[in-house]
Design a protein around this motif. Structure first.
Motif, PDB file in Angstrom:
ATOM      1  N   ASP A  59      53.134  44.525  43.428  1.00  0.00           N
ATOM      2  CA  ASP A  59      52.601  44.964  42.137  1.00  0.00           C
ATOM      3  C   ASP A  59      53.677  44.918  41.049  1.00  0.00           C
ATOM      4  O   ASP A  59      53.415  44.496  39.912  1.00  0.00           O
ATOM      5  CB  ASP A  59      52.036  46.379  42.250  1.00  0.00           C
ATOM      6  CG  ASP A  59      50.639  46.397  42.857  1.00  0.00           C
ATOM      7  OD1 ASP A  59      49.931  45.383  42.747  1.00  0.00           O
ATOM      8  OD2 ASP A  59      50.258  47.434  43.432  1.00  0.00           O
ATOM      9  N   LEU A 109      48.789  40.097  35.895  1.00  0.00           N
ATOM     10  CA  LEU A 109      47.502  40.728  36.133  1.00  0.00           C
ATOM     11  C   LEU A 109      47.496  42.115  35.517  1.00  0.00           C
ATOM     12  O   LEU A 109      48.509  42.803  35.531  1.00  0.00           O
ATOM     13  CB  LEU A 109      47.221  40.851  37.643  1.00  0.00           C
ATOM     14  CG  LEU A 109      46.957  39.550  38.409  1.00  0.00           C
ATOM     15  CD1 LEU A 109      47.065  39.799  39.899  1.00  0.00           C
ATOM     16  CD2 LEU A 109      45.578  38.994  38.076  1.00  0.00           C
ATOM     17  N   HIS A 116      42.685  46.179  44.383  1.00  0.00           N
ATOM     18  CA  HIS A 116      43.336  46.308  43.078  1.00  0.00           C
ATOM     19  C   HIS A 116      42.795  45.312  42.057  1.00  0.00           C
ATOM     20  O   HIS A 116      42.591  45.654  40.887  1.00  0.00           O
ATOM     21  CB  HIS A 116      44.842  46.086  43.216  1.00  0.00           C
ATOM     22  CG  HIS A 116      45.557  47.192  43.910  1.00  0.00           C
ATOM     23  ND1 HIS A 116      46.941  47.215  44.055  1.00  0.00           N
ATOM     24  CD2 HIS A 116      45.119  48.324  44.516  1.00  0.00           C
ATOM     25  CE1 HIS A 116      47.297  48.301  44.705  1.00  0.00           C
ATOM     26  NE2 HIS A 116      46.207  48.976  45.012  1.00  0.00           N
ATOM     27  N   TYR A 117      42.574  44.057  42.499  1.00  0.00           N
ATOM     28  CA  TYR A 117      42.340  42.972  41.548  1.00  0.00           C
ATOM     29  C   TYR A 117      41.093  42.143  41.831  1.00  0.00           C
ATOM     30  O   TYR A 117      40.860  41.144  41.137  1.00  0.00           O
ATOM     31  CB  TYR A 117      43.555  42.035  41.523  1.00  0.00           C
ATOM     32  CG  TYR A 117      44.863  42.741  41.252  1.00  0.00           C
ATOM     33  CD1 TYR A 117      45.138  43.305  40.005  1.00  0.00           C
ATOM     34  CD2 TYR A 117      45.839  42.857  42.247  1.00  0.00           C
ATOM     35  CE1 TYR A 117      46.338  43.960  39.750  1.00  0.00           C
ATOM     36  CE2 TYR A 117      47.049  43.499  42.002  1.00  0.00           C
ATOM     37  CZ  TYR A 117      47.292  44.058  40.755  1.00  0.00           C
ATOM     38  OH  TYR A 117      48.486  44.696  40.513  1.00  0.00           O
TER      39      TYR A 117
END
Length: 350
Positions: A342, A349, A113-114
């Motif tokens: 999340d 983020l 995801h990041y």
């Protein structure tokens, strides 16, 4: 690979290099002894049972009893119980093994995801790795924001609150504290309920005979804690109700019980060990048991449920006892936990 530490732009030449800023996700579970020998067990039990969130009697009354009586004997019995479930190949308890697996899977999902902007690690409230040591490692690695995630679906002062206490105490020793958030209980989150339901459906689909009833066994607390404002009992009841509704079952197909009583006080009831015997005597000789309050299998599930509680059921005439494992590192569970993470990272983020 993460960026190497760099001197901040416009800083003087003698300014130390700093790691690139990251967001940390620190998963926390109850804890585990380092081994099952007497002294390892004594150290662990002393830390655990000295926590006034767990045993809130006055120290002057409780500590002499704990140190001179309880800890002279209990490390032997608890050590034998741990030895019976120990992961001898890895040299650690099943809770440690499973927490590592959960942490690794969540870390991989976060990386997807990041990228390298997120660091995932795990800590234990009692024993090792300590919350303080893992927080320090995250700060040293450049985490300027940290999300602390106690892995307890239902809130209790003796679990979620004391995990948060340890985290906040560790922050007190930091010169430069990171921004922090704590994850709230997730006992009614749809993804968590769905993961529970999938585990039940998968187990039932593999059985030749459908159980007469599903027993949802939660860790107990003294009733006094409920009357003093702890919401744990209500959240356990809601988890069972939502699981029943997700499964599409009638009320009689599922029940809530509480295990692991300790000391002379009256605890939340019905007690699992007594209730399974009562069910067997009533003719419900084929039951399944799950443990929705535990995010990972541990001494209370692998030894207490699969041995003590099972023995009580069989001794009362029970025939088939099916234990449904905790969600552990099941993909649906990891998906639910990462979804919760999340949601709690919003604004930190993109």
């Amino acid at each position: 690979m993460p960026d190497a530490p760099k001197r901040p732009t416009h800083a003087p030449a003698d300014h130390p290099a700093l790691p690139g800023e990251k967001v940390g996700i620190l998963l926390a579970n109850l804890g585990t002894p380092d081994n099952y020998d007497y002294w390892s067990m004594r150290r662990y039990l002393s830390e655990f049972l000295s926590d006034q969130r767990v045993i809130d009697y006055p120290k002057w009354k409780w500590q002499p009893l704990l140190q001179m009586v309880i800890l002279s004997k209990r490390p032997f019995t608890s050590g034998a119980a741990y030895k019976s479930i120990w992961n001898h190949e890895a040299g650690e308890s099943p809770l440690m093994t499973i927490t590592k697996q959960q942490s690794a899977k969540i870390a991989e999902t976060m990386r997807q995801h990041y990228g390298d902007r997120v660091m995932v690690d795990h800590a234990m409230r009692y024993g090792n790795p300590s919350t303080k040591s893992r927080l320090r490692a995250m700060i040293d690695a450049g985490c300027r924001k940290i999300l602390f995630f106690p892995l307890y679906p239902q809130y209790a002062g003796a679990t979620t609150a004391t995990a948060n206490d340890a985290f906040f105490r560790a922050l007190m020793d930091e010169k430069w504290q990171p921004a922090t958030r704590t994850v709230p209980p997730y006992f009614d989150q749809p993804a968590y309920i769905d993961a529970l339901a999938q585990s039940v459906e998968r187990t039932y689909d593999g059985l030749q005979t459908r159980p007469d009833i599903l027993v949802c066994s939660y860790h107990g607390l003294p009733i006094r804690y409920l009357t003093e404002g702890d919401p744990y009992h209500c959240q356990c009841q809601k988890t069972t109700r939502l699981l029943k509704e997700r499964l599409g079952w009638e009320d009689a197909a599922i029940t809530t019980t509480f295990q692991s009583q300790f000391g002379p006080e009256e605890w939340l009831q019905p007690y699992t060990v007594q209730e399974v015997a009562r069910l067997a005597k009533q003719g419900k000789t084929n039951i399944a048991v799950c443990a929705p309050a535990f995010s990972a299998d541990c001494i209370e599930t692998l030894e207490e449920i699969n041995e003590e509680i099972k023995d009580s059921f069989v001794a009362a005439g029970g025939q088939t006892f099916t234990y449904i494992p905790c969600l552990n590192d099941d993909d649906a569970h990891i998906s639910a936990l990462t979804q919760i993470i999340d949601e709690n990272l919003q604004g930190w983020l993109s």
